[in-house]
Scaffold this motif. Structure first.
Motif, PDB file in Angstrom:
ATOM      1  N   PHE A 123      25.940  43.291  38.389  1.00 24.66           N
ATOM      2  CA  PHE A 123      26.458  42.987  37.060  1.00 24.66           C
ATOM      3  C   PHE A 123      27.076  44.202  36.443  1.00 24.66           C
ATOM      4  O   PHE A 123      26.452  45.251  36.468  1.00 24.66           O
ATOM      5  CB  PHE A 123      25.311  42.466  36.172  1.00 24.66           C
ATOM      6  N   PRO A 124      28.243  44.166  35.881  1.00 23.14           N
ATOM      7  CA  PRO A 124      29.137  43.003  35.799  1.00 23.14           C
ATOM      8  C   PRO A 124      30.132  42.964  36.945  1.00 23.14           C
ATOM      9  O   PRO A 124      31.321  42.868  36.713  1.00 23.14           O
ATOM     10  CB  PRO A 124      29.843  43.231  34.472  1.00 23.14           C
ATOM     11  N   PRO A 150      36.974  44.658  31.079  1.00 27.29           N
ATOM     12  CA  PRO A 150      35.773  44.940  30.297  1.00 27.29           C
ATOM     13  C   PRO A 150      34.923  43.684  30.108  1.00 27.29           C
ATOM     14  O   PRO A 150      35.419  42.660  29.657  1.00 27.29           O
ATOM     15  CB  PRO A 150      36.317  45.439  28.955  1.00 27.29           C
ATOM     16  N   VAL A 151      33.639  43.770  30.487  1.00 26.93           N
ATOM     17  CA  VAL A 151      32.731  42.627  30.349  1.00 26.93           C
ATOM     18  C   VAL A 151      31.580  42.973  29.415  1.00 26.93           C
ATOM     19  O   VAL A 151      31.372  42.336  28.395  1.00 26.93           O
ATOM     20  CB  VAL A 151      32.172  42.202  31.724  1.00 26.93           C
ATOM     21  N   TRP A 152      30.842  44.014  29.799  1.00 27.98           N
ATOM     22  CA  TRP A 152      29.685  44.420  28.999  1.00 27.98           C
ATOM     23  C   TRP A 152      30.148  45.561  28.100  1.00 27.98           C
ATOM     24  O   TRP A 152      30.328  46.674  28.553  1.00 27.98           O
ATOM     25  CB  TRP A 152      28.550  44.871  29.916  1.00 27.98           C
ATOM     26  N   ILE A 154      43.115  49.007  30.672  1.00 27.97           N
ATOM     27  CA  ILE A 154      42.641  47.869  29.881  1.00 27.97           C
ATOM     28  C   ILE A 154      41.599  48.340  28.882  1.00 27.97           C
ATOM     29  O   ILE A 154      41.604  47.932  27.711  1.00 27.97           O
ATOM     30  CB  ILE A 154      42.066  46.786  30.810  1.00 27.97           C
ATOM     31  N   THR A 155      40.722  49.229  29.327  1.00 25.31           N
ATOM     32  CA  THR A 155      39.695  49.744  28.431  1.00 25.31           C
ATOM     33  C   THR A 155      40.324  50.502  27.256  1.00 25.31           C
ATOM     34  O   THR A 155      39.923  50.330  26.107  1.00 25.31           O
ATOM     35  CB  THR A 155      38.748  50.667  29.216  1.00 25.31           C
ATOM     36  N   GLY A 156      41.360  51.317  27.568  1.00 26.22           N
ATOM     37  CA  GLY A 156      42.031  52.069  26.513  1.00 26.22           C
ATOM     38  C   GLY A 156      42.707  51.152  25.516  1.00 26.22           C
ATOM     39  O   GLY A 156      42.633  51.367  24.295  1.00 26.22           O
ATOM     40  N   GLY A 201      40.561  40.949  27.289  1.00 25.15           N
ATOM     41  CA  GLY A 201      40.485  42.379  27.030  1.00 25.15           C
ATOM     42  C   GLY A 201      41.722  42.917  26.341  1.00 25.15           C
ATOM     43  O   GLY A 201      41.633  43.756  25.451  1.00 25.15           O
ATOM     44  N   VAL A 202      42.905  42.412  26.733  1.00 22.39           N
ATOM     45  CA  VAL A 202      44.145  42.997  26.239  1.00 22.39           C
ATOM     46  C   VAL A 202      44.582  42.360  24.924  1.00 22.39           C
ATOM     47  O   VAL A 202      45.024  43.037  24.004  1.00 22.39           O
ATOM     48  CB  VAL A 202      45.252  42.855  27.301  1.00 22.39           C
TER      49      VAL A 202
END
Ligand code: SF4
Lengths: 149, 312
Positions: free
Chosen positions: B11-12, B88-90, B162-164, B241-242
């Motif tokens: 996970f994840p 991004p999940v958690w 994606i995180t950024g 996410g985006v």
């Protein structure tokens, strides 16, 4: 029988994908097969999906007596399916040849060409009968397994 | 070290992707059935389908190249699963995040499409060849607007990960509204990438029997099906996410939000699938090139100007 085999046998019973083949029916039974696939009867609740390709299907749903024209094609489609595979003969014609039996161009029922697992008599069959036959076929898989163990 | 391996495997990562893909496939089919006033399949249906396919015999066509035929399903599944690790999940942080992972994810998601094409082409069968060429044609239609739609928010955020992007918009939630046209284009192009109605001409089973995968059976078909459902999950996660970057900072709450967001995206996609009929391949091409691409270009220019104008 290992755990994986059990799981696969369970999946087999819960997800029969069908392919429909007209071997020489008068089109009456075909209409009823199509009828059974409509939202009204909702075969997907038994896990039944219609597939376009014989390679993807598990159950060959055949209607009509086998004619000389379709004989080789029926055999070919059956051979193209991957095992384990089952055949259901839908309608009196598919079971025995029906009113077309001993016609000059008719070989007889489906089981003169390929092995049949379930017969549904009726002219034309009712969609309810088709659903009943499929669920009985799945239940008979259960029993066969019981014997194996 | 062990923690990150567990993250990738359980996970994840992979395990979560598998379970969640089954859930989403069930939601997809159940909602589709309910929209047709049917009862729909039971909850274990996707699992039963998969197990059954794994148990069936694999038939290799005589005139196909055996190694390629067998390798393609695995390659496409691997590509999709790899792409999931960047979503991004958690919380806001994906398992792996680096500058440029958005582009990497988009390219990884192109691999299954190419595998579909090769699978159809390699089967040497009339229907599968037609399906393969339709797959490729459709890819030329949606790839450009898809990339533009996903890169517009990235341009505004000034980050290619994606995180950024998620972090940028989480700090300025109102900017999300600027990307609304890109969001719609992303939904439509994803629908077409996943070959779902109304853009399912490549696998139209009523006219070309099932497209590129006609010759596939047994566990190879199972891998391709698994690819399709995990692709749906990955697309929904990346879109969430985006384009829907609402985060609270608390991992568990964000995870719940992630589930809500992906469910919403999938529901919209089912709505599209259930309410529209299949359009022809030339109509698909025309729609994407003459409607969506200009809008995507406009969105991109707007975002470039805004990036300068807002002094970001
Ligand atoms: S059983 Fe009756 S309806 Fe069915 S194919 Fe034969 S004649 Fe037609």
């Amino acid at each position: 029988m290992g755990l994986l085999d059990k799981a696969i046998a369970w999946g087999e019973k819960k997800s029969p994908w069908i392919i429909h083949f007209n071997a020489g029916a008068c089109n009456g039974c075909d209409i009823e097969v199509v009828d059974a696939l409509t939202p009204q009867y909702d075969l997907e609740r038994l896990g039944i999906l219609q597939q376009g390709s014989p390679r993807h299907a598990d159950v060959l749903v055949c209607t009509g007596a086998v004619t000389l024209q379709t004989r080789d094609r029926l055999k070919q489609i059956y051979d193209q399916m991957s095992t384990p595979k089952f055949v259901i003969a839908v309608g009196t014609c598919a079971c025995t040849g029906g009113i077309f039996d001993s016609c000059y161009c008719v070989t007889g029922g489906i089981d003169t060409i390929i092995p049949v697992d379930a017969y549904i008599p009726g002219c034309a069959v009712r969609p309810e009968a088709i659903i009943d036959a499929v669920s009985k076929l799945l239940a008979s898989l259960d029993r066969k397994e019981g014997k194996r163990e | 070290m062990i923690a990150s391996i567990l993250k990738v495997l359980l996970f994840p990562g992979l395990l979560f992707l598998g379970v969640y893909s089954f859930v989403l496939e069930f939601v997809d089919r159940k909602v589709y059935a309910r929209m047709q006033n049917r009862k729909g399949p039971p909850w274990y249906q996707p699992l039963a389908d998969m197990l059954k396919l794994v148990g069936k015999k694999v038939i290799l066509p005589n005139n196909a190249q055996k190694f390629v035929f067998a390798a393609l399903p695995t390659v496409s599944l691997t590509a999709v699963v790899t792409a999931f690790l960047c979503a991004p999940v958690w919380g806001m942080q994906a398992v792996t995040a680096y500058e440029g992972d958005l582009v990497a994810v988009l390219y990884l998601l192109s691999i299954p499409t190419l595998c579909h094409f090769l699978a159809g082409y390699n089967s040497h069968e009339v229907y599968s060849t037609i399906g393969a060429f339709r797959t490729l044609t459709q890819m030329f239609a949606y790839e450009v607007p898809l990339f533009m739609a996903f890169l517009s928010p990235a341009i505004l955020a000034g980050s290619w990960s994606i995180t950024g992007i998620a972090a940028f918009y989480a700090a300025r939630p109102l900017y999300v509204l600027i990307n609304l046209p890109a969001f719609l284009i992303a939904l439509l192009t994803s629908q077409s990438k996943l070959e779902r109605a109304p853009f399912d001409a490549p696998e139209a089973e009523t006219e070309i029997v099932g497209g590129a995968l006609v010759e596939y059976s047994g566990r190879y078909l199972a891998y391709f099906r698994a690819t399709a459902v995990s692709e749906l999950t990955v697309m929904a996660s990346v879109i969430a996410g985006v384009f829907l970057p609402f985060f609270t900072g608390n991992g568990a709450v964000d995870f719940a939000l992630y589930l809500v967001k992906t469910f919403a995206v999938v529901l919209v996609m089912v709505l599209l699938r259930a309410t529209m009929a299949r359009i022809r391949i030339d109509q698909t091409l025309k729609f994407f090139w003459s409607v969506l691409t200009p809008v995507a270009i406009a969105q991109m220019i707007l975002n470039l100007l805004l990036r300068g104008g807002l002094g970001l």
